[in-house]
Design an enzyme around this catalytic site. Structure first.
Site, short mmCIF file in Angstrom:
data_model
loop_
_atom_site.label_atom_id
_atom_site.label_comp_id
_atom_site.label_asym_id
_atom_site.label_seq_id
_atom_site.Cartn_x
_atom_site.Cartn_y
_atom_site.Cartn_z
N ASP A 128 25.53 17.96 -34.51
CA ASP A 128 25.42 18.44 -35.89
C ASP A 128 26.61 19.35 -36.20
O ASP A 128 26.75 20.40 -35.59
CB ASP A 128 24.10 19.21 -36.03
CG ASP A 128 23.84 19.65 -37.46
OD1 ASP A 128 24.54 19.16 -38.37
OD2 ASP A 128 22.96 20.49 -37.65
N ASP A 344 31.15 14.43 -43.46
CA ASP A 344 29.88 14.50 -42.72
C ASP A 344 29.47 13.16 -42.13
O ASP A 344 29.15 12.22 -42.86
CB ASP A 344 28.77 15.01 -43.65
CG ASP A 344 27.43 15.16 -42.91
OD1 ASP A 344 27.46 15.48 -41.71
OD2 ASP A 344 26.38 14.96 -43.53
#
Ligand SMILES: *[C@@H]1O[C@H](CO)[C@@H](O)[C@H](O)[C@H]1NC(C)=O
Ligand SMILES: *[C@@H]1O[C@H](CO)[C@@H](O)[C@H](O)[C@H]1NC(C)=O
Ligand SMILES: *[C@@H]1O[C@H](CO)[C@@H](O)[C@H](O)[C@H]1NC(C)=O
Ligand SMILES: *[C@@H]1O[C@H](CO)[C@@H](O)[C@H](O)[C@H]1NC(C)=O
Ligand SMILES: CC(=O)N[C@H]1CO[C@H](CO)[C@@H](O)[C@@H]1O
Length: 458
Positions: A128, A344
């Site tokens: 992440d 992302d």
């Protein structure tokens, strides 16, 4: 006395705003949507010295770890930690119009897992880039619902729980991690120290959490999470339980910062996502040996950090690596408006301003139409696909036609297929997997630069 690790932690904290904004691109940072802040990340060296860096930053990394994609496979599940989901949850909270409909597009959230180990015990962890803490769930953890009600452990959907205790014991004084992710997931548990390995590197005595209470939407495969964001986002608090307000917070060195601080890697990592998001590679300290790179065309952009301003009652701290492209071009049209885009890998589609998303989708033949039900655009599955590129540092990054239309994502009612260009509403906007499959992305934290190398494989 200030030691090297502290200096590094400060540098990596990226809280500074550069004194001189040299590019007109940075004007774009003035118009942040409500609830969002942009900051120019600060590197470790002065900007006058970075001329040697393109070569250094493209040096091959020996520390490479395969990533496995885990796609949401249920209509109601999506990746609650993707930029789209975090921003959507946030904007709902502040009452803005944003990504409300993304929860129904679900199938398009992707997570990537990496094999890591805590004191030699192998675990699959989600990577992440939006959070900083590294944790694994412990054996006797409590799975709870949003109200704290106890549920069967299986409900939280973890893979194997970590069976042991901290290799070097708990922190002294005692601390606990408390983190709330964008869409409400909460993870808490004691913090302690273990050797943590990833990509053939071992951070000794790394501070980690062994989670003992979680409200979690798991994928039944991973046991926890590996956070690659900044030290300023670590969520460690004094004491063993109830108190997790700002005054109790004690920042620590997260995994990647420790690897750098222990002299094991240069302060950069890179991610290459394979087409169809079936897999990818995380390289620590350099770039992975992937095929199709055109190293003669490396784009170098300022690293900007987009933070979701946390509200007292939400207490989530999420931040994203962000860049300002020169614009987009499709067919004969170009737009040169400078706007920040989050990079992302946890978000599948690209999210663009409404007018640009509309225009690119209209360039499919037949033109793609917006379906509210999915919050996305759909067109005929054999449509003519326009040539689309995002311009980074003067270099056109073509998005392969293969990545612009999902032939596998068919609306059962109309028989139409989803495109990869979605409406980002009031922003911030996102370069997701549909972009990342066409580039190697280097997160050069030492220099506070994002580097992009075009990648073509067909
Ligand atoms: C979790 O760990 C904390 C120590 O940080 C402890 O106080 C608490 O009782 C534990 N909770 C559970 C459910 O085991
Ligand atoms: C791990 O690193 C060591 C030393 O850098 C190297 O000799 C070894 O080949 C590496 N192993 C793998 C699997 O990459
Ligand atoms: C995980 O497994 C449970 C059954 O144990 C199942 O109900 C659930 O849907 C699975 N979750 C995912 C994300 O596959
Ligand atoms: C990847 O996408 C291409 C183009 O849509 C398709 O032909 C191919 O079968 C896909 N591969 C996998 C493994 O899904
Ligand atoms: C399914 C769903 O929730 N659709 C909504 C998506 O967002 C638009 C605009 O806010 C609504 O009109 C739809 O009802």
């Amino acid at each position: 006395m200030v030691n090297a690790v502290q200096i590094l932690a400060t540098a990596l904290a990226a809280v500074g705003v550069a004194a001189v904004a040299t590019q007109n691109h940075l004007e774009a940072l003035k118009d942040a949507p409500p609830g969002i802040t942009y900051k120019l990340a600060k590197g470790m060296q002065s900007s006058s010295k970075w001329s040697y860096l393109p070569a250094k930053a493209t040096k091959a990394a020996p520390h490479v770890q395969q990533l496995r994609a885990i796609r949401a496979d249920r209509a109601t599940s999506f990746n609650p930690r993707s930029a789209a989901a975090v921003l959507g949850a946030h904007q709902r909270h502040v009452g803005g119009f944003g990504y409300e409909n993304i929860t129904s597009t679900s199938a398009y959230g992707t997570q990537y897992a990496v094999d890591a180990s805590f004191s030699g015990h192998q675990l699959s962890l989600i990577i992440d880039t939006g959070s900083s803490d590294t944790w694994a769930v412990q054996k006797n953890f409590h799975c709870v619902d949003y109200s704290g009600e106890l549920l069967p452990q299986e409900t939280c959907g973890f893979g194997e729980a970590y069976p042991e205790n901290f290799q070097y014991g708990v922190t002294n004084p005692a601390t606990h991690m408390y983190i709330q992710y964008g869409d409400g997931e909460v993870v808490t548990g004691p913090m302690g120290f273990s050797d943590v390995s990833v990509g053939n590197l071992t951070a000794e005595k790394q501070q980690v959490c062994l989670a003992n209470t979680t409200y979690w939407y798991g994928n039944n495969k991973t046991s926890g999470l590996l956070g690659l964001a900044f030290p300023s986002l670590t969520n460690s608090y004094l004491g063993t339980g109830a108190q997790h307000d700002f005054g109790n917070q004690v920042q620590y060195s997260p995994l990647f910062t420790s690897l750098v601080g222990q002299g094991l890697v240069d302060p950069l990592f890179s991610i290459a996502i394979d087409r169809n998001a079936s897999s990818g590679v995380l390289a620590l300290g350099g770039i992975p040996p992937v095929t199709g790179l055109d190293k003669s065309r490396t784009a170098v952009l300022d690293m900007i950090i987009t933070s979701v301003i946390s509200l007292p009652e939400t207490a989530y701290e999420y931040s994203f690596y962000t860049v300002i492209p020169d614009g987009w071009s499709w067919d004969q049209t170009t737009t040169t408006k400078k706007i920040p885009y989050i990079v992302d890998s946890g978000t599948t589609l690209n999210y663009l301003p409404t007018s640009v998303a509309d225009a690119i989708n209209a360039a499919f033949d037949p033109p793609a139409v917006f379906l509210w039900m999915y919050g996305a655009y759909f067109t005929s599955c054999d449509a003519f696909i326009p040539q689309v590129s995002v311009v980074l540092d003067g270099i056109n990054f073509n998005i392969s036609p293969v990545d612009l239309l999902y032939r596998g994502l068919v609306d059962p009612l109309t028989g139409l297929c989803m495109t990869a260009i979605a409406d980002g509403g009031s922003g911030p906007y996102i370069l997701g997997d549909a972009f990342m499959q066409n580039a190697l992305v280097v997160f050069d934290i030492g220099e506070a630069k994002m580097r992009f190398i075009p990648r073509q494989r067909y």
